[in-house]
Design a protein around this motif. Structure first.
Motif, mmCIF file in Angstrom:
data_model
loop_
_atom_site.group_PDB
_atom_site.id
_atom_site.type_symbol
_atom_site.label_atom_id
_atom_site.label_comp_id
_atom_site.label_asym_id
_atom_site.label_seq_id
_atom_site.Cartn_x
_atom_site.Cartn_y
_atom_site.Cartn_z
ATOM 1 N N GLY A 19 0.725 -1.313 -0.130
ATOM 2 C CA GLY A 19 0.048 0.105 -0.050
ATOM 3 C C GLY A 19 0.700 1.201 0.016
ATOM 4 N N CYS A 20 2.172 1.371 -0.491
ATOM 5 C CA CYS A 20 3.004 2.240 -0.273
ATOM 6 C C CYS A 20 3.300 2.811 -1.792
ATOM 7 C CB CYS A 20 4.258 1.958 0.547
ATOM 8 S SG CYS A 20 5.291 3.301 0.503
ATOM 9 N N ILE A 21 2.696 3.785 -2.021
ATOM 10 C CA ILE A 21 3.001 4.445 -3.457
ATOM 11 C C ILE A 21 3.755 5.858 -3.186
ATOM 12 C CG2 ILE A 21 2.011 5.444 -5.514
ATOM 13 C CD1 ILE A 21 -0.199 3.446 -5.079
ATOM 14 N N ILE A 22 4.686 6.100 -3.769
ATOM 15 C CA ILE A 22 5.635 7.294 -3.260
ATOM 16 C C ILE A 22 5.634 8.271 -4.676
ATOM 17 C CG2 ILE A 22 7.809 8.101 -2.691
ATOM 18 C CD1 ILE A 22 7.943 5.289 -1.311
ATOM 19 N N TYR A 23 5.313 9.419 -4.562
ATOM 20 C CA TYR A 23 5.575 10.452 -5.610
ATOM 21 C C TYR A 23 6.355 11.673 -4.905
ATOM 22 C CZ TYR A 23 1.895 8.090 -8.015
ATOM 23 O OH TYR A 23 1.121 7.147 -8.801
ATOM 24 N N PHE A 24 7.227 11.880 -5.644
ATOM 25 C CA PHE A 24 8.105 13.103 -5.181
ATOM 26 C C PHE A 24 8.588 13.755 -6.490
ATOM 27 C CE2 PHE A 24 8.637 11.229 -0.790
ATOM 28 C CZ PHE A 24 8.579 12.259 -0.277
ATOM 29 N N LYS A 25 8.845 15.121 -6.409
ATOM 30 C CA LYS A 25 9.256 15.884 -7.805
ATOM 31 C C LYS A 25 10.682 15.407 -8.040
ATOM 32 C CE LYS A 25 8.990 20.125 -9.949
ATOM 33 N NZ LYS A 25 8.626 21.655 -9.791
ATOM 34 N N ASP A 26 11.363 15.662 -6.962
ATOM 35 C CA ASP A 26 12.923 15.261 -6.879
ATOM 36 C C ASP A 26 13.022 13.934 -6.941
ATOM 37 O OD1 ASP A 26 15.614 15.648 -6.968
ATOM 38 O OD2 ASP A 26 15.791 16.184 -4.974
ATOM 39 N N PRO A 27 13.835 13.458 -8.066
ATOM 40 C CA PRO A 27 14.028 11.854 -8.057
ATOM 41 C C PRO A 27 14.953 11.450 -6.870
ATOM 42 C CG PRO A 27 14.635 12.951 -10.210
ATOM 43 C CD PRO A 27 14.392 14.126 -9.216
ATOM 44 N N LEU A 28 16.016 12.233 -6.388
ATOM 45 C CA LEU A 28 16.608 11.726 -5.290
ATOM 46 C C LEU A 28 15.982 11.662 -4.235
ATOM 47 C CD1 LEU A 28 20.091 13.627 -5.998
ATOM 48 C CD2 LEU A 28 19.726 11.201 -6.509
ATOM 49 N N ASP A 29 15.081 12.748 -3.854
ATOM 50 C CA ASP A 29 14.107 12.378 -2.850
ATOM 51 C C ASP A 29 13.355 11.208 -2.795
ATOM 52 O OD1 ASP A 29 15.360 15.039 -1.645
ATOM 53 O OD2 ASP A 29 13.474 16.051 -2.239
ATOM 54 N N ARG A 30 12.665 11.048 -3.982
ATOM 55 C CA ARG A 30 12.008 9.829 -4.280
ATOM 56 C C ARG A 30 12.612 8.469 -3.812
ATOM 57 N NH1 ARG A 30 9.829 7.352 -9.940
ATOM 58 N NH2 ARG A 30 8.418 6.110 -8.950
ATOM 59 N N LEU A 31 13.966 8.387 -4.224
ATOM 60 C CA LEU A 31 14.701 7.436 -3.888
ATOM 61 C C LEU A 31 14.978 7.077 -2.492
ATOM 62 C CD1 LEU A 31 17.376 7.362 -6.856
ATOM 63 C CD2 LEU A 31 15.504 5.649 -6.611
ATOM 64 N N GLU A 32 15.276 8.166 -1.806
ATOM 65 C CA GLU A 32 15.448 8.302 -0.267
ATOM 66 C C GLU A 32 14.344 7.649 0.183
ATOM 67 O OE1 GLU A 32 17.447 8.512 3.077
ATOM 68 O OE2 GLU A 32 18.375 8.894 1.187
ATOM 69 N N MET A 33 13.005 8.227 -0.223
ATOM 70 C CA MET A 33 11.925 7.665 0.615
ATOM 71 C C MET A 33 11.593 6.291 0.244
ATOM 72 S SD MET A 33 9.433 8.763 2.565
ATOM 73 C CE MET A 33 7.909 8.157 3.160
ATOM 74 N N ILE A 34 11.813 5.867 -0.905
ATOM 75 C CA ILE A 34 11.516 4.377 -1.158
ATOM 76 C C ILE A 34 12.453 3.686 -0.469
ATOM 77 C CG2 ILE A 34 12.198 2.650 -3.187
ATOM 78 C CD1 ILE A 34 11.243 4.817 -5.047
ATOM 79 N N GLU A 35 13.861 4.124 -0.209
ATOM 80 C CA GLU A 35 14.711 3.516 0.575
ATOM 81 C C GLU A 35 14.287 3.115 2.106
ATOM 82 O OE1 GLU A 35 19.429 2.964 1.067
ATOM 83 O OE2 GLU A 35 18.947 4.809 0.680
ATOM 84 N N GLN A 36 13.800 4.383 2.643
ATOM 85 C CA GLN A 36 13.264 4.272 3.930
ATOM 86 C C GLN A 36 12.131 3.195 4.082
ATOM 87 O OE1 GLN A 36 12.448 8.343 5.247
ATOM 88 N NE2 GLN A 36 14.409 9.034 4.780
ATOM 89 N N GLU A 37 11.375 3.134 3.052
ATOM 90 C CA GLU A 37 10.225 2.336 3.222
ATOM 91 C C GLU A 37 10.343 0.838 3.254
ATOM 92 O OE1 GLU A 37 6.964 2.902 3.923
ATOM 93 O OE2 GLU A 37 7.493 4.778 4.155
ATOM 94 N N ILE A 38 11.747 0.559 2.234
ATOM 95 C CA ILE A 38 12.124 -0.875 2.067
ATOM 96 C C ILE A 38 12.865 -1.025 3.483
ATOM 97 C CG2 ILE A 38 13.905 -2.190 1.227
ATOM 98 C CD1 ILE A 38 11.433 -1.872 -0.637
ATOM 99 N N ASN A 39 13.637 -0.153 3.957
ATOM 100 C CA ASN A 39 14.284 -0.282 5.419
ATOM 101 C C ASN A 39 13.344 -0.819 6.482
ATOM 102 O OD1 ASN A 39 16.738 0.089 4.352
ATOM 103 N ND2 ASN A 39 16.574 2.197 5.016
ATOM 104 N N SER A 40 11.857 0.148 6.514
ATOM 105 C CA SER A 40 10.951 -0.345 7.481
ATOM 106 C C SER A 40 10.387 -1.574 7.143
ATOM 107 C CB SER A 40 9.862 0.695 7.280
ATOM 108 O OG SER A 40 10.195 1.983 7.758
ATOM 109 N N LEU A 41 10.119 -2.105 6.018
ATOM 110 C CA LEU A 41 9.505 -3.430 5.716
ATOM 111 C C LEU A 41 10.438 -4.456 6.183
ATOM 112 C CD1 LEU A 41 8.163 -3.044 1.868
ATOM 113 C CD2 LEU A 41 6.822 -3.042 4.274
ATOM 114 N N TYR A 42 11.774 -4.298 6.045
ATOM 115 C CA TYR A 42 12.818 -5.350 6.521
ATOM 116 C C TYR A 42 12.966 -5.343 8.165
ATOM 117 C CZ TYR A 42 17.023 -7.778 7.197
ATOM 118 O OH TYR A 42 18.012 -8.772 7.661
ATOM 119 N N HIS A 43 13.041 -4.156 8.485
ATOM 120 C CA HIS A 43 12.762 -4.306 9.989
ATOM 121 C C HIS A 43 11.694 -4.638 10.599
ATOM 122 C CE1 HIS A 43 13.498 -2.209 14.085
ATOM 123 N NE2 HIS A 43 12.372 -1.827 14.189
#
Length: 64
Positions: A19-43
């Motif tokens: 249920g996580c869909i991420i939209y950011f204008k800045d591609p680097l911010d988008r990648l950072e948020m995606i990585e944080q979500e992946i970290n949370s899923l693993y945690h």
């Protein structure tokens, strides 16, 4: 759950399954948020270590 993760699209589909869909204008911010979500899923043990590591490698490659 065991997902086949081969590319960035698969990482996004994995997040979508939770249920996580991420939209950011800045591609680097988008990648950072995606990585944080992946970290949370693993945690919270929602994805396996193998899936986690594949996602991290793909995100790292996408940054370059």
């Amino acid at each position: 759950m065991n997902y086949k993760i081969n590319d960035f699209y698969d990482v996004l589909q994995l997040l979508k399954q939770f249920g996580c869909i991420i939209y950011f204008k800045d591609p680097l911010d988008r990648l950072e948020m995606i990585e944080q979500e992946i970290n949370s899923l693993y945690h919270y043990e929602l994805i396996s270590k193998d899936e986690y590591l594949k996602c991290k490698v793909i995100i790292s490659q996408k940054r370059k």
